[in-house]
Design a protein around this motif. Structure first.
Motif, mmCIF file in Angstrom:
data_model
loop_
_atom_site.group_PDB
_atom_site.id
_atom_site.type_symbol
_atom_site.label_atom_id
_atom_site.label_comp_id
_atom_site.label_asym_id
_atom_site.label_seq_id
_atom_site.Cartn_x
_atom_site.Cartn_y
_atom_site.Cartn_z
ATOM 1 N N GLU A 634 32.930 40.866 23.242
ATOM 2 C CA GLU A 634 33.027 39.429 23.495
ATOM 3 C C GLU A 634 34.478 39.027 23.771
ATOM 4 O O GLU A 634 34.749 38.245 24.700
ATOM 5 C CB GLU A 634 32.479 38.659 22.294
ATOM 6 C CG GLU A 634 32.348 37.162 22.543
ATOM 7 C CD GLU A 634 31.689 36.438 21.380
ATOM 8 O OE1 GLU A 634 31.789 35.195 21.343
ATOM 9 O OE2 GLU A 634 31.083 37.105 20.514
ATOM 10 N N LEU A 635 35.403 39.577 22.992
ATOM 11 C CA LEU A 635 36.814 39.250 23.194
ATOM 12 C C LEU A 635 37.289 39.701 24.572
ATOM 13 O O LEU A 635 37.986 38.953 25.272
ATOM 14 C CB LEU A 635 37.656 39.910 22.104
ATOM 15 C CG LEU A 635 39.177 39.765 22.235
ATOM 16 C CD1 LEU A 635 39.591 38.303 22.281
ATOM 17 C CD2 LEU A 635 39.889 40.489 21.089
ATOM 18 N N LEU A 636 36.916 40.899 24.973
ATOM 19 C CA LEU A 636 37.336 41.382 26.284
ATOM 20 C C LEU A 636 36.764 40.522 27.403
ATOM 21 O O LEU A 636 37.419 40.312 28.434
ATOM 22 C CB LEU A 636 36.929 42.847 26.459
ATOM 23 C CG LEU A 636 37.688 43.853 25.587
ATOM 24 C CD1 LEU A 636 37.112 45.243 25.743
ATOM 25 C CD2 LEU A 636 39.178 43.851 25.927
ATOM 26 N N GLY A 637 35.555 40.027 27.200
ATOM 27 C CA GLY A 637 34.979 39.113 28.187
ATOM 28 C C GLY A 637 35.764 37.818 28.290
ATOM 29 O O GLY A 637 36.035 37.327 29.397
ATOM 30 N N TYR A 638 36.155 37.263 27.149
ATOM 31 C CA TYR A 638 36.970 36.048 27.153
ATOM 32 C C TYR A 638 38.311 36.301 27.849
ATOM 33 O O TYR A 638 38.789 35.470 28.634
ATOM 34 C CB TYR A 638 37.223 35.574 25.722
ATOM 35 C CG TYR A 638 36.016 35.065 24.982
ATOM 36 C CD1 TYR A 638 34.992 34.410 25.669
ATOM 37 C CD2 TYR A 638 35.893 35.210 23.601
ATOM 38 C CE1 TYR A 638 33.874 33.928 24.985
ATOM 39 C CE2 TYR A 638 34.790 34.738 22.915
ATOM 40 C CZ TYR A 638 33.769 34.095 23.617
ATOM 41 O OH TYR A 638 32.678 33.620 22.939
#
Length: 826
Positions: A634-638
């Motif tokens: 999720e963090l990498l997507g953000y």
């Protein structure tokens, strides 16, 4: 080449081959008795003599011989790892000759004398004094002596007499008598020792473990040797490059203390680069060097080992030396200079209001520590300078002399992403006062090069690192209330007001997102987020970035002793973990330690203790709000969404379109690439033990089923999973082949291909089926016979030529010749 001249060459080659074959049983030859005592010759000739020789039909070194050496010999004989230090990338390297001493020696107890071509000796006589022996005839000048007294002729002719067998058109691996390992025992015979070498190892002619030169290539070199092996002068660089060089030398050599300090800083960061002037010819490059002589005079380069070593003179001048040698990819780091770049340097370094009262000392404890020597220059200026061309500076670690061999590279994972904290948002990266206060804790091991006890240094620097991390943690705690730290906004997304399009809109800098691949004993850094989701991610701030450069580039001495080399490798552990911890700071505080522990399974508590609290920053909560339990994904997507304007998609390796070319493709691709796209996605989805037959780095050439379409190439990168990368040795015991992945990238990644494959478009499905069906050695042999290009394959050189030409067509400025030192014997 005229037919009569070619026939003459062929006859010469066959005749000399027969002469040598008849003498092959003689163990020793008294060359002094046959051809007189050895005496160094001046082989360079002027333009008028060269033209006269051309008129008589003589061979040209630059036009006729050098292209053969570039395409057949430079693949192994370039850079510091050239066997026997024999560099064939320039006439100076050929004339210098060979040396039995290893440059890369992990067991060296004392530093060796450096042997850098163009720097550490200025004449053939001086190289002979340093232990280099000739590969060209240095005895009497006659046709027989120029051939029989030349090592170059003898090793090439040895292969002509004893070619590798193609086993009736079905290439087989080389016999086990060929040691192709990176750290093999080198055989470096002199001409006096060559008869014994040839008798003992008849198949070890050159190119080593590869097909020999064809008759025309061999005849051309033999004719050149037969005519005395003369070197004509190279063509001068273009007026555009020469004018630009004069302009930049004037800039680098300003007289004010401020300008001198800035030029020293720039030099210590650009010295490894191949500098290219915008709008100049594609293949013209320069090196920024320190010289005892000012612009307008002949360059007299300061021969120190490191760029910050004491030059022992009151004033150095920064000069631009043309690069004469053949460009090989493994050392080709391009940095572009232009009017805009000069304006940028002035904006960053000369326009800010700061004073330079005196220049820093060259004493090692000062010069090796950029936080002391360049404390006067604003930290934000230095960090922004590094960020502008982040790939180049991280590439210094990848393509510099430190990056050679498995021990040097097992400090990094096989595949990870790197990004950076914003210079405007990260207080540490722009606080010059704080960094100056921490300079002692940020010191680097290069100041203690001659140690033979690197373990003590490791623990000593571990304590300094803990003090710095504690100070940094306290510093950030005081500033946490400004709502920037640990928020997505503190990550640099490439925003750069200095780069604007025609409409005046900012152009994002594509250096903001990088991918690093490790190929066991070599590595590559590329722009963008390539491959699937990586195991680890680095977020780099200014102190980390600067230390990476001064540890692995400016401060690394390839000629140093074992203590220096090991302490460098061990210190890099800190910088890796610090970068990883910067990424972990963006995860929920209770997820940081479990995530990091999953990256370091099996690591003893005595090592991890140096990187526990406060290193995980549990006192400051992440400002990212999570919607799922897949925190890293999720963090990498953000983060990816934060990089507005940068295309970070990877349609082959990281696409949710389920093979739909319209949903997954990015940018323009050829019709062939569109047709084979689903196969490439399928290939990239292979994981685990099935990947065992694929080496660390392979190139795949796909030939179109349509005669009018060009073939396309892909890089196949085998990412090997590890439980941890915290130890120098026993890497095999920490491998997890069941978790290996494959990254498939259009074009060329890396400089050291391990193997080549060729597949017709219609065979791609079968290529994948055969690969995934391999269970036995026989299955793998069948797969390689169907699609591989073995070292013994008569098609090898033609295939290698195609790849190199295709690479240089795709990247006419940044491409260089591939290296074959790691090509496997499969």
């Amino acid at each position: 080449m005229p037919a009569s001249r070619f026939i003459r060459y062929c006859l010469l080659t066959i005749m000399t081959a027969l002469v040598v074959a008849g003498c092959a049983s003689i163990y020793t030859t008294d060359y002094d008795a046959l051809y007189g005592p050895a005496e160094i010759k001046d082989r360079t000739i002027g333009w008028s003599e060269f033209q006269g020789r051309v008129d008589k039909g003589h061979v040209s070194f630059i036009k006729d011989v050098k292209p053969i050496l570039d395409s057949r010999c430079v693949a192994c004989h370039a850079c510091n790892d050239a066997p026997c230090q024999q560099k064939l990338t320039s006439y100076e390297g050929i004339d210098r000759g060979a040396n039995k001493e290893l440059v890369y020696d992990g067991g060296r107890l004392t530093a060796m004398e450096p042997t850098r071509l163009f720097i550490d000796a200025k004449s053939t006589e001086k190289w002979r004094e340093k232990g280099f022996y000739p590969i060209l005839n240095e005895r009497i000048e006659n046709a027989e002596a120029d051939l029989m007294g030349s090592l170059l002729f003898r090793v090439l002719n040895q292969k002509f007499i004893n070619p590798l067998s193609d086993h009736g058109g079905s290439p087989q691996p080389l016999p086990e008598t060929f040691d192709l390992s990176l750290n093999r025992n080198q055989q470096c015979p002199t001409i006096e020792e060559f008869d014994y070498y040839e008798e003992k190892n008849p198949l070890w002619g050159m190119p080593f473990g590869l097909p020999g030169l064809n008759v025309q290539e061999l005849s051309t070199i033999n004719q050149w040797l037969y005519e005395g092996a003369k070197f004509e002068p190279p063509a001068p660089f273009s007026n555009e490059s020469q004018n630009a060089a004069r302009k930049w030398e004037k800039f680098f050599n300003g007289s004010s203390l401020k300008q001198q300090l800035v030029s020293r800083y720039l030099y210590e960061h650009l010295f490894l680069g191949h500098l290219h002037f915008k709008n100049s010819p594609d293949r013209e490059f320069f090196k920024l060097v320190r010289s005892y002589t000012p612009p307008g005079e002949e360059i007299d380069e300061v021969p120190t080992v490191r760029p910050y070593d004491d030059p022992d003179t009151d004033r150095v001048y920064y000069r631009l030396r043309p690069i004469k040698a053949t460009i090989v990819d493994k050392t080709h780091l391009v940095y572009e200079l232009s009017d805009k770049r000069m304006a940028r340097f002035k904006q960053l370094f000369l326009e800010p209001d700061y004073k330079v009262e005196s220049l820093p000392s060259y004493e090692p404890k000062v010069a090796s520590n950029p936080f002391r020597s360049f404390a006067a220059i604003p930290a934000k200026s230095k960090y922004t300078f590094l960020l502008d061309e982040a790939q180049f500076f991280i590439g210094g670690f990848i393509k510099g002399p430190v990056c050679r061999g498995q021990i040097s590279l097992n400090v990094i994972d096989d595949h990870f992403w790197a990004m950076f904290l914003d210079p405007d948002k990260d207080p540490v990266s722009h606080d010059s006062v704080f960094l100056a206060q921490q300079a002692k804790n940020l010191r680097l091991p290069a100041a203690k090069e001659d140690t033979l006890n690197p373990t003590n240094i490791w623990f000593r620097f571990a304590q300094a690192q803990k003090r710095y991390r504690q100070a940094k943690n306290d510093y950030l705690d005081k500033r946490y209330q400004n709502s920037v730290e640990n928020s997505l906004g503190s990550i640099w997304n490439g925003r750069n007001d200095n780069l604007k399009d025609a409409a005046g809109n900012p152009i994002p800098n594509d250096n903001a997102a990088l991918t690093i691949f490790r190929h066991f004993d070599s590595a590559t850094v590329v722009k963008g987020f390539e491959g699937g989701e990586p195991k680890t991610v680095w977020i780099i701030d200014y102190p980390i970035f600067e230390r990476i450069h001064y540890l692995l580039v400016a401060g690394f001495n390839v000629y140093g002793n074992v203590g220096h080399q090991l302490s460098t490798r061990l210190y890099m552990d800190y910088l890796r973990m610090e970068s990883e911890n910067n990424f972990l700071d963006f995860l929920p505080s209770d997820q940081r330690k479990p995530m990091r522990d999953s990256w370091y399974r099996g690591v003893g508590t005595n090592i991890i203790s140096y990187f526990d609290n406060p290193l995980t920053g549990t006192e400051r909560e992440s400002r990212v709000r999570y919607q799922t339990k897949e925190y890293k994904t999720e963090l990498l997507g953000y983060i990816e969404n934060q990089f507005a304007g940068l295309d970070l998609t990877d349609p082959i390796n990281r696409c949710m379109g389920d093979g739909n070319i319209n949903a997954c493709s990015a940018g323009e691709t050829s019709d062939l690439e569109k047709r084979i796209f689903p196969h490439m996605q399928q290939l990239a989805s292979i994981t685990g033990h099935t990947l065992k037959p694929i080496p660390d780095l392979a190139y795949l050439k796909v030939i179109s089923s349509r005669a009018d379409e060009k073939a396309v190439s892909y890089s196949l990168i085998h990412n090997r999973a590890h439980t941890n990368i915290s130890y120098l040795f026993n890497e095999d015991s920490r491998l997890e082949p069941e978790n290996d992945t494959l990254t498939v990238i259009p074009g060329y990644i890396g400089s050291y291909p391990n193997f080549y494959y060729q597949v017709n478009e219609a065979q791609l499905a079968d290529f994948i089926v055969q690969l995934t069906s391999i269970k036995t050695a026989e299955d793998e042999d069948r797969f390689i016979r169907s699609y591989g290009i073995r070292r013994t394959d008569t098609r090898f050189w033609a295939f290698n030529d195609w790849l190199n030409k295709d690479y240089m067509r795709q990247a006419p400025i940044t491409a260089g010749w591939f290296d074959l030192n790691r090509y496997e014997n499969k």
